[in-house]
Design a protein around this motif. Structure first.
Motif, PDB file in Angstrom:
ATOM      1  N   ALA A  14       0.869  -1.175   0.000  1.00 17.07           N
ATOM      2  CA  ALA A  14       0.000   0.000   0.000  1.00 17.07           C
ATOM      3  C   ALA A  14       0.910   1.230   0.000  1.00 17.07           C
ATOM      4  CB  ALA A  14      -0.938  -0.012   1.179  1.00 17.07           C
ATOM      5  N   GLU A  15       0.871   2.048   1.040  1.00 14.17           N
ATOM      6  CA  GLU A  15       1.706   3.243   1.044  1.00 14.17           C
ATOM      7  C   GLU A  15       3.068   3.022   1.675  1.00 14.17           C
ATOM      8  OE1 GLU A  15      -0.330   4.814  -1.368  1.00 14.17           O
ATOM      9  OE2 GLU A  15       1.389   5.950  -0.639  1.00 14.17           O
ATOM     10  N   LEU A  16       3.195   1.885   2.356  1.00 19.04           N
ATOM     11  CA  LEU A  16       4.441   1.647   3.081  1.00 19.04           C
ATOM     12  C   LEU A  16       5.541   1.160   2.144  1.00 19.04           C
ATOM     13  CD1 LEU A  16       5.864   1.290   5.843  1.00 19.04           C
ATOM     14  CD2 LEU A  16       5.107  -1.069   5.770  1.00 19.04           C
ATOM     15  N   HIS A  17       6.665   1.847   2.172  1.00 23.51           N
ATOM     16  CA  HIS A  17       7.791   1.456   1.340  1.00 23.51           C
ATOM     17  C   HIS A  17       8.621   0.421   2.083  1.00 23.51           C
ATOM     18  CE1 HIS A  17       9.164   3.921  -2.304  1.00 23.51           C
ATOM     19  NE2 HIS A  17       9.408   2.660  -2.541  1.00 23.51           N
ATOM     20  N   ALA A  18       8.473  -0.838   1.733  1.00 15.95           N
ATOM     21  CA  ALA A  18       9.223  -1.865   2.446  1.00 15.95           C
ATOM     22  C   ALA A  18      10.655  -1.939   1.949  1.00 15.95           C
ATOM     23  CB  ALA A  18       8.548  -3.214   2.278  1.00 15.95           C
ATOM     24  N   VAL A  19      10.823  -1.715   0.653  1.00 15.18           N
ATOM     25  CA  VAL A  19      12.166  -1.700   0.081  1.00 15.18           C
ATOM     26  C   VAL A  19      12.215  -0.559  -0.921  1.00 15.18           C
ATOM     27  CG1 VAL A  19      13.870  -2.924  -1.283  1.00 15.18           C
ATOM     28  CG2 VAL A  19      12.449  -4.190   0.311  1.00 15.18           C
ATOM     29  N   LYS A  20      13.069   0.422  -0.646  1.00 11.69           N
ATOM     30  CA  LYS A  20      13.183   1.520  -1.610  1.00 11.69           C
ATOM     31  C   LYS A  20      14.056   1.046  -2.768  1.00 11.69           C
ATOM     32  CE  LYS A  20      11.771   5.321   1.118  1.00 11.69           C
ATOM     33  NZ  LYS A  20      12.307   5.817   2.386  1.00 11.69           N
ATOM     34  N   PRO A  21      13.865   1.662  -3.929  1.00 10.87           N
ATOM     35  CA  PRO A  21      14.543   1.128  -5.115  1.00 10.87           C
ATOM     36  C   PRO A  21      16.034   0.871  -4.863  1.00 10.87           C
ATOM     37  CG  PRO A  21      13.109   2.919  -5.733  1.00 10.87           C
ATOM     38  CD  PRO A  21      13.070   2.849  -4.244  1.00 10.87           C
ATOM     39  N   MET A  22      16.459  -0.342  -5.121  1.00 12.17           N
ATOM     40  CA  MET A  22      17.848  -0.676  -4.853  1.00 12.17           C
ATOM     41  C   MET A  22      18.493  -1.387  -6.032  1.00 12.17           C
ATOM     42  SD  MET A  22      17.629  -3.847  -2.148  1.00 12.17           S
ATOM     43  CE  MET A  22      19.301  -4.428  -2.198  1.00 12.17           C
ATOM     44  N   ASP A  23      19.784  -1.177  -6.148  1.00 11.07           N
ATOM     45  CA  ASP A  23      20.568  -1.868  -7.165  1.00 11.07           C
ATOM     46  C   ASP A  23      21.592  -2.734  -6.472  1.00 11.07           C
ATOM     47  OD1 ASP A  23      20.356   1.231  -8.687  1.00 11.07           O
ATOM     48  OD2 ASP A  23      19.609  -0.601  -9.656  1.00 11.07           O
ATOM     49  N   LEU A  24      21.778  -3.925  -7.006  1.00 11.57           N
ATOM     50  CA  LEU A  24      22.762  -4.825  -6.405  1.00 11.57           C
ATOM     51  C   LEU A  24      23.223  -5.803  -7.470  1.00 11.57           C
ATOM     52  CD1 LEU A  24      24.178  -5.964  -3.859  1.00 11.57           C
ATOM     53  CD2 LEU A  24      22.142  -7.341  -3.479  1.00 11.57           C
ATOM     54  N   THR A  25      24.517  -6.022  -7.559  1.00 10.38           N
ATOM     55  CA  THR A  25      25.024  -7.034  -8.485  1.00 10.38           C
ATOM     56  C   THR A  25      25.797  -8.065  -7.685  1.00 10.38           C
ATOM     57  OG1 THR A  25      25.277  -5.310 -10.132  1.00 10.38           O
ATOM     58  CG2 THR A  25      26.336  -7.423 -10.584  1.00 10.38           C
ATOM     59  N   ILE A  26      25.425  -9.303  -7.835  1.00 10.73           N
ATOM     60  CA  ILE A  26      26.085 -10.377  -7.106  1.00 10.73           C
ATOM     61  C   ILE A  26      26.836 -11.235  -8.114  1.00 10.73           C
ATOM     62  CG2 ILE A  26      25.728 -12.374  -5.626  1.00 10.73           C
ATOM     63  CD1 ILE A  26      23.167 -11.035  -4.662  1.00 10.73           C
ATOM     64  N   GLN A  27      28.116 -11.427  -7.840  1.00 10.80           N
ATOM     65  CA  GLN A  27      28.933 -12.187  -8.768  1.00 10.80           C
ATOM     66  C   GLN A  27      28.739 -13.676  -8.595  1.00 10.80           C
ATOM     67  OE1 GLN A  27      30.261 -10.493 -10.924  1.00 10.80           O
ATOM     68  NE2 GLN A  27      30.409  -8.460  -9.978  1.00 10.80           N
ATOM     69  N   ASP A  28      29.132 -14.367  -9.610  1.00 10.43           N
ATOM     70  CA  ASP A  28      29.070 -15.820  -9.583  1.00 10.43           C
ATOM     71  C   ASP A  28      29.880 -16.365  -8.409  1.00 10.43           C
ATOM     72  OD1 ASP A  28      30.199 -18.417 -11.863  1.00 10.43           O
ATOM     73  OD2 ASP A  28      28.756 -18.437 -10.221  1.00 10.43           O
ATOM     74  N   GLY A  29      29.280 -17.208  -7.594  1.00 14.40           N
ATOM     75  CA  GLY A  29      30.000 -17.840  -6.501  1.00 14.40           C
ATOM     76  C   GLY A  29      30.157 -16.958  -5.269  1.00 14.40           C
ATOM     77  N   GLU A  30      29.599 -15.774  -5.287  1.00 10.87           N
ATOM     78  CA  GLU A  30      29.769 -14.871  -4.160  1.00 10.87           C
ATOM     79  C   GLU A  30      28.788 -15.206  -3.037  1.00 10.87           C
ATOM     80  OE1 GLU A  30      29.229 -10.831  -5.381  1.00 10.87           O
ATOM     81  OE2 GLU A  30      30.358 -10.069  -3.668  1.00 10.87           O
ATOM     82  N   PHE A  31      29.192 -14.913  -1.814  1.00  5.70           N
ATOM     83  CA  PHE A  31      28.305 -15.099  -0.665  1.00  5.70           C
ATOM     84  C   PHE A  31      27.967 -13.708  -0.164  1.00  5.70           C
ATOM     85  CE2 PHE A  31      27.252 -18.313   2.759  1.00  5.70           C
ATOM     86  CZ  PHE A  31      26.499 -17.462   3.541  1.00  5.70           C
ATOM     87  N   VAL A  32      26.751 -13.286  -0.471  1.00 11.90           N
ATOM     88  CA  VAL A  32      26.356 -11.931  -0.089  1.00 11.90           C
ATOM     89  C   VAL A  32      25.365 -11.999   1.063  1.00 11.90           C
ATOM     90  CG1 VAL A  32      25.038  -9.911  -0.832  1.00 11.90           C
ATOM     91  CG2 VAL A  32      26.739 -10.936  -2.351  1.00 11.90           C
ATOM     92  N   VAL A  33      25.607 -11.171   2.073  1.00 14.11           N
ATOM     93  CA  VAL A  33      24.716 -11.163   3.232  1.00 14.11           C
ATOM     94  C   VAL A  33      23.894  -9.888   3.241  1.00 14.11           C
ATOM     95  CG1 VAL A  33      24.595 -11.150   5.743  1.00 14.11           C
ATOM     96  CG2 VAL A  33      26.314 -12.546   4.581  1.00 14.11           C
ATOM     97  N   LEU A  34      22.588 -10.041   3.396  1.00 11.35           N
ATOM     98  CA  LEU A  34      21.718  -8.880   3.598  1.00 11.35           C
ATOM     99  C   LEU A  34      21.548  -8.742   5.105  1.00 11.35           C
ATOM    100  CD1 LEU A  34      18.934  -9.604   0.935  1.00 11.35           C
ATOM    101  CD2 LEU A  34      21.029  -8.284   0.657  1.00 11.35           C
ATOM    102  N   LEU A  35      22.072  -7.653   5.640  1.00  5.55           N
ATOM    103  CA  LEU A  35      22.118  -7.498   7.092  1.00  5.55           C
ATOM    104  C   LEU A  35      21.356  -6.270   7.529  1.00  5.55           C
ATOM    105  CD1 LEU A  35      23.508  -8.136   9.900  1.00  5.55           C
ATOM    106  CD2 LEU A  35      25.327  -6.616   9.146  1.00  5.55           C
ATOM    107  N   GLY A  36      20.640  -6.389   8.640  1.00  4.34           N
ATOM    108  CA  GLY A  36      19.948  -5.219   9.147  1.00  4.34           C
ATOM    109  C   GLY A  36      19.000  -5.609  10.261  1.00  4.34           C
ATOM    110  N   PRO A  37      18.479  -4.617  10.977  1.00  2.00           N
ATOM    111  CA  PRO A  37      17.530  -4.911  12.052  1.00  2.00           C
ATOM    112  C   PRO A  37      16.193  -5.353  11.467  1.00  2.00           C
ATOM    113  CG  PRO A  37      17.720  -2.560  11.743  1.00  2.00           C
ATOM    114  CD  PRO A  37      18.695  -3.184  10.790  1.00  2.00           C
TER     115      PRO A  37
END
Lengths: 365, 334, 314
Positions: A14-37
């Motif tokens: 609805a009006e709540l922005h849960a994720v504001k527009p984001m860009d992210l590129t993850i390389q092959d074989g990479e271990f990426v952590v999404l961290l936050g409260p």
């Protein structure tokens, strides 16, 4: 394996922005952590990558293929849930083999694969049990096996260690790390635990309130936080942040005699960023401060915590700010004693109080 | 569908759904199913509509051949429900009619007059309604509370002889009411519980316990133990885990159990008929056997049933959010 | 029982109730209450079943041993009533299960007003059974009832007489029984629906999400996720409805009183007749009650065994 790309991906409820527009590129074989409260948008982002959540805007690419609107099962990903999500009324073996059976693999092939992954995760002896009879750690291993058996392009994990006891958490963490090194699989991992993030991630995406705060390696977010949020969130305890008065290359902590001169390479960037303003925030990690009787800075001991191999002193540097100083001397500092310390000039950081962003030193500093 | 996979849905999605649930195919099926249920509900509720309109008909209209859908509404049913009447002789009718012209009669009296009757006093209905409220309300509360506690114990612990105890609890509901009435009647008369509120409350509580315990155990069994155990690991005691974590998740079950127990106690007829007479008599015995001057008073029965139905509907409506709540996962660990 | 409960350690440092104390505190009040109110009637009825007591005869009960039981079991009529009741229970509960489950699945998908509709559908269950019986009697009435009118006979007289088992002057044997079944199903399907719906809502979404990712068919999802999670509650619903069907009295009395003839003479109705009408054969009816009880116990045990097996309990 696979590359993953997020292009201006956003999610609104609805009006709540849960994720504001984001860009992210993850390389092959990479271990990426999404961290936050909690509530920062990390899980929503992960779910959008998997297809369990629709995007409100943006594109998701897997191996350059636009999968934004593809059915979750067609994205060649495997998902590991916080509460295991094992099918409760069938055996572990059947749980693990299920994805293969759904794909119509031959019996021999299925058996071979199941054997392989259960050996890898050391759960061969549990295969005939039903999930309800297994401990949390074992259930999560079965869930991991179920994910592995698909040989997906990417693994997506949503706080997989969150439901486990502390002791299990540490051993499972090591297992996941080992698995990653072994399989070299692209992995996106969500957690609120920054220790976990730093232990596991090749790169960490720090998020808060729907916005990406910083993307970087563990070292980068630890030593060079991009803003106050990251500085506080990463590290336990977080970075010390002291508001000071800045004039001509010298930071004064109001209400005290403490003065700190900007180290080499900082003067210009600070002057340029702050312009007219006289306020600055000085940041340093507990281990960046060294207790020293001849130290240039001082404060009163507020409390001290013995944490095994070292102690953390809570020192009052003025009426508002208490800083944490690490000392590896197990000495009992009585409350209200005055202590002196120095700051390691290579480990200090400065922040602009207005924008909360970090000021970057000149290259080479 | 190829189009959808490339472009997605026409409008941006602003809710929490999976990708496969916004495809046009799925949406269509979804809407059709919704329509189907609505139609089903309407058809299924026709008898209730019948009851409602009968409550507002006049007696002749109610038994009109063929059944009347269009009619002039009247409050006759309500009046008959709340008053006692006597048939008026023709001469008396004349008298009353004259009084009516002189605007000396109340609306209620007029309605009775139209049916050829005269009001002699108020009926017991309101009093009985009050009894129903007290007895059903308290017994429901008691049985649900007791059931919650014992069902939790049965669900989580290896109580000795659990299977047998549970079967014993179930068996208390197995004997047809008809059979137990004679001994109950004797027992109650001896204990001076006959025609008392306490006696009925006790009886209904006990009768409902069986269903309540089994239902609540079923609901508790559904709640995964992971949550309590996570809490215990975090340092909560069993009691704290029970109140803070398990109960909130069991709210749907508690609401459903409450509704069922309330409905049973509220509508109970056989025991009420046989174990009460004056002081503690509830409404069902009187509604069902409303025999008026000329036979079955359909309009009064309809009005009474409708009125009696309304409190239950209100309670259920009030609880509907709890009844229909999904269980919230993930909230536990934050 | 899962082993996880045993794994949890107590925290001796904190003041709290031991597990044993909790069990006692939680369970005993219920048991005590049940025993107090139930035991006497149960045993007294049992005693009476061995006598020829009649509540209106004014004479003391006289012991006659198993005579009542023998008479009942040898009575062909009795067997007929049992058969009628069995048929009634089977068909009624079967349909309730089918429709209840179906409705629950439909209502589980959220759509605008699904909450309201769910609550409205519960209404039939909320009406007093006696009243339901009376009103359906009104509705089934071939002269002024709505039923015939609505199923396509604008002149209701030309339609079937549901409760008299006839249609256009031809007897339709058994019609009355199924007419009553229809009403029972109408009334109690919401009960099953609500329980199944509660069960459905308790199924964690992540199970279905995992299934979506694994490319599980709808078939698999239904039989391996939905049904096993809902089955225990469904079975409890069926158990209680079956018990109630055997005891079914209010509804039938309101609608047909056992007729026409004895087409709808359910066992509980006959029990009432023997106990409170005619000769008030209290002893004999108590014996009948115990026979019914034994049947119910047997059937219930079957259900419970199945329920336990489903849960994986010993």
């Amino acid at each position: 394996m696979a590359t993953i790309e997020l292009q201006k991906v956003e999610k609104k409820f609805a009006e709540l922005h849960a994720v504001k527009p984001m860009d992210l590129t993850i390389q092959d074989g990479e271990f990426v952590v999404l961290l936050g409260p909690s509530g920062c948008g990390k899980t929503t982002t992960l779910r959008m990558i998997s297809g369990l959540e629709t995007v409100t805007g943006g594109k998701i690419l897997l191996n350059q293929r636009d999968v934004t609107w593809l059915h979750p099962s067609q994205r060649d990903i495997a998902f590991v849930f916080q509460f295991y999500a094992l099918y409760p009324h069938i055996s572990a073996r059947d749980n693990i083999s299920f994805p293969l059976r759904a794909q119509g693999e031959s019996k021999e092939e299925i058996e071979k694969q199941v054997k392989e992954v259960s050996a890898l995760l050391r759960i061969e002896h549990l295969l005939n049990q039903r999930p309800g009879n297994l401990s949390g750690g074992d259930q999560q291993r079965v869930a991991l096996a179920r994910a592995l058996v698909r040989r997906p392009a990417a693994f997506l994990m949503d706080e997989p260690l969150g439901a486990l006891d502390a002791e299990f958490r540490e051993s499972m963490r090591a297992e996941i790390k080992r698995l990653h090194i072994d399989q070299h699989a692209t992995t996106v991992y969500v957690t609120h635990d920054q220790i976990e993030a730093m232990a596991l991630g090749d790169r960490i995406v720090v998020m808060s309130e729907a916005v990406v705060q910083q993307i970087g390696t563990a070292a980068e977010v630890y030593y060079n936080p991009a803003n106050l949020f990251v500085a506080r969130f990463i590290g336990s305890p977080g970075m010390n942040l002291v508001t000071g008065h800045y004039v001509d290359g010298v930071v004064t902590i109001p209400g005290t005699q403490n003065r700190f001169s900007l180290p080499v390479g900082w003067r210009k960037p600070v002057d340029e960023t702050l312009k007219e303003s006289k306020e600055i925030i000085l940041g340093f990690r507990p281990e960046a401060a060294q207790l020293n009787n001849a130290g240039k800075l001082s404060g009163e001991v507020y409390a001290s915590e013995l944490q095994g191999a070292f102690a953390v002193l809570h020192v009052n540097v003025n009426s508002d700010d208490i800083v944490h100083i690490r000392t590896d001397r197990v000495i009992n500092y009585p409350i209200d004693t005055v202590v002196h310390f120095d700051l390691n000039p290579e480990m200090v950081r400065f922040f602009d109080p207005q924008s909360e962003a970090a000021i970057q030193p000149e290259v080479g500093a | 569908m190829a189009n959808f996979e490339q472009t997605g849905p026409g409008k941006p999605v602003l809710e929490a759904t999976r990708v496969d649930k916004v495809t046009p195919g799925y949406r269509l099926g979804h809407n059709l199913r919704a329509l189907f249920v609505v139609i089903l509900a309407i058809v299924g509720l026709i008898p209730v509509f019948v009851m409602i309109i009968t409550a507002f008909k006049t007696r002749p209209d109610a038994i009109h051949v063929p059944p009347k859908l269009i009619f002039t509404p009247s409050l006759e049913g309500l009046v008959f429900l709340f008053t006692e009447r006597a048939s008026a002789s023709p001469s008396r009718l004349e008298e009353l009619k004259k009084a009516a012209e002189g605007v000396q009669l109340s609306l209620v009296d007029r309605i009775a007059l139209n049916a050829g009757q005269e009001i002699t006093g108020p009926s017991d209905y309101v009093f009985r309604l009050r009894n129903s409220l007290i007895i059903a309300g308290i017994s429901t509360l008691l049985s649900v509370v007791l059931a919650i506690f014992s069902a939790y114990a049965f669900s989580r612990y290896g109580v000795k002889g659990k299977g047998d105890l549970l079967f014993f609890i179930l068996s208390t509901r197995m004997l047809p009411a008809v059979v137990v009435t004679v001994p109950l009647f004797l027992m109650y008369t001896q204990l001076k519980l006959h025609d008392t509120h306490i006696g009925m409350i006790l009886l209904y509580t006990v009768f409902n316990l069986s269903l309540a315990v089994w239902l609540m155990k079923g609901f508790f069994d559904e709640i995964p133990r992971e949550y309590e155990e996570a809490a215990l690991v975090d340092g909560y005691t069993r009691m704290q885990a029970f109140f803070k974590i398990v109960l909130p998740q069991a709210v749907t079950g508690i609401a459903a159990t409450t509704v069922f127990c309330l409905i049973f106690a509220w509508n109970e007829y056989a025991f009420a008929l046989m174990l009460t007479s004056e002081k503690a008599r509830t409404a069902p015995p009187s509604i069902a056997t409303m025999l008026g001057i000329g036979g079955i008073e359909w309009t009064a029965i309809a009005a009474g049933s409708l009125g009696f139905l309304i409190p239950v509907v209100i309670v259920t409506f009030a609880l509907r959010n709890y009844l229909l709540r999904g269980v919230t996962f993930g909230a536990v660990r934050k | 029982m899962s082993t996880t409960t045993a794994k949890v350690a107590s925290h001796p440092r904190q003041r709290h109730l031991s597990d044993r104390a909790i069990i006692n505190l939680f369970v005993w009040p219920t048991l005590v209450l049940l025993i107090l109110v139930n035991v006497f009637p149960l045993f007294y009825s049992l005693f009476l079943s061995f006598t020829n007591y009649s509540a209106i005869a004014g004479k003391a009960p006289v012991w006659i041993g198993f005579k009542n039981f023998a008479n009942l079991l040898n009575d062909q009529q009795m067997w007929k009533y049992f058969a009628t009741t069995g048929k009634y229970a089977l068909v009624s509960v079967g349909l309730q299960t089918l429709f209840g489950f179906g409705l629950a699945m439909l209502l589980h998908e959220k759509f605008k007003g699904s909450g309201l509709i769910t609550t409205l559908i519960l209404i039939p269950m909320m009406i007093s059974p006696v009243v339901v019986g009376l009103f359906w009697k009104l509705m089934y009435n071939p002269s002024f009832g709505y039923f015939n009118y609505l199923i396509g006979f604008p002149n209701p007289i030309r339609g079937p007489d549901m409760l008299a088992s006839s249609f256009a002057r031809h007897g339709v044997p058994g019609l009355a029984l199924y007419s009553v079944v229809l009403v029972d199903v109408w009334m109690w399907t919401p009960f099953v629906m609500l329980l199944v719906l509660s069960g459905l809502k308790a199924i964690p979404d992540y199970l279905y999400e995992a299934a979506a990712i694994d490319r599980a068919s709808s078939w698999f999802q239904f039989w391996r996720i939905t049904v096993p999670q809902v089955a225990p509650l469904l079975l409890i619903a069926i158990l209680f409805r079956t018990i109630e069907a055997f005891k079914s009295f209010d509804l039938v009395m309101g609608m047909t009183g056992g007729g026409p003839g004895d087409q709808t003479e359910l066992i509980a109705v006959n029990l009432y007749r023997q106990a409170f009408l005619g000769q008030w054969q209290t002893g004999r009816s108590s014996a009948l009650a115990y026979i019914i009880l034994i049947i119910i116990i047997a059937v219930s045990n079957l259900y419970i065994l199945y329920l336990n097996r489903m849960r994986g309990e010993a």
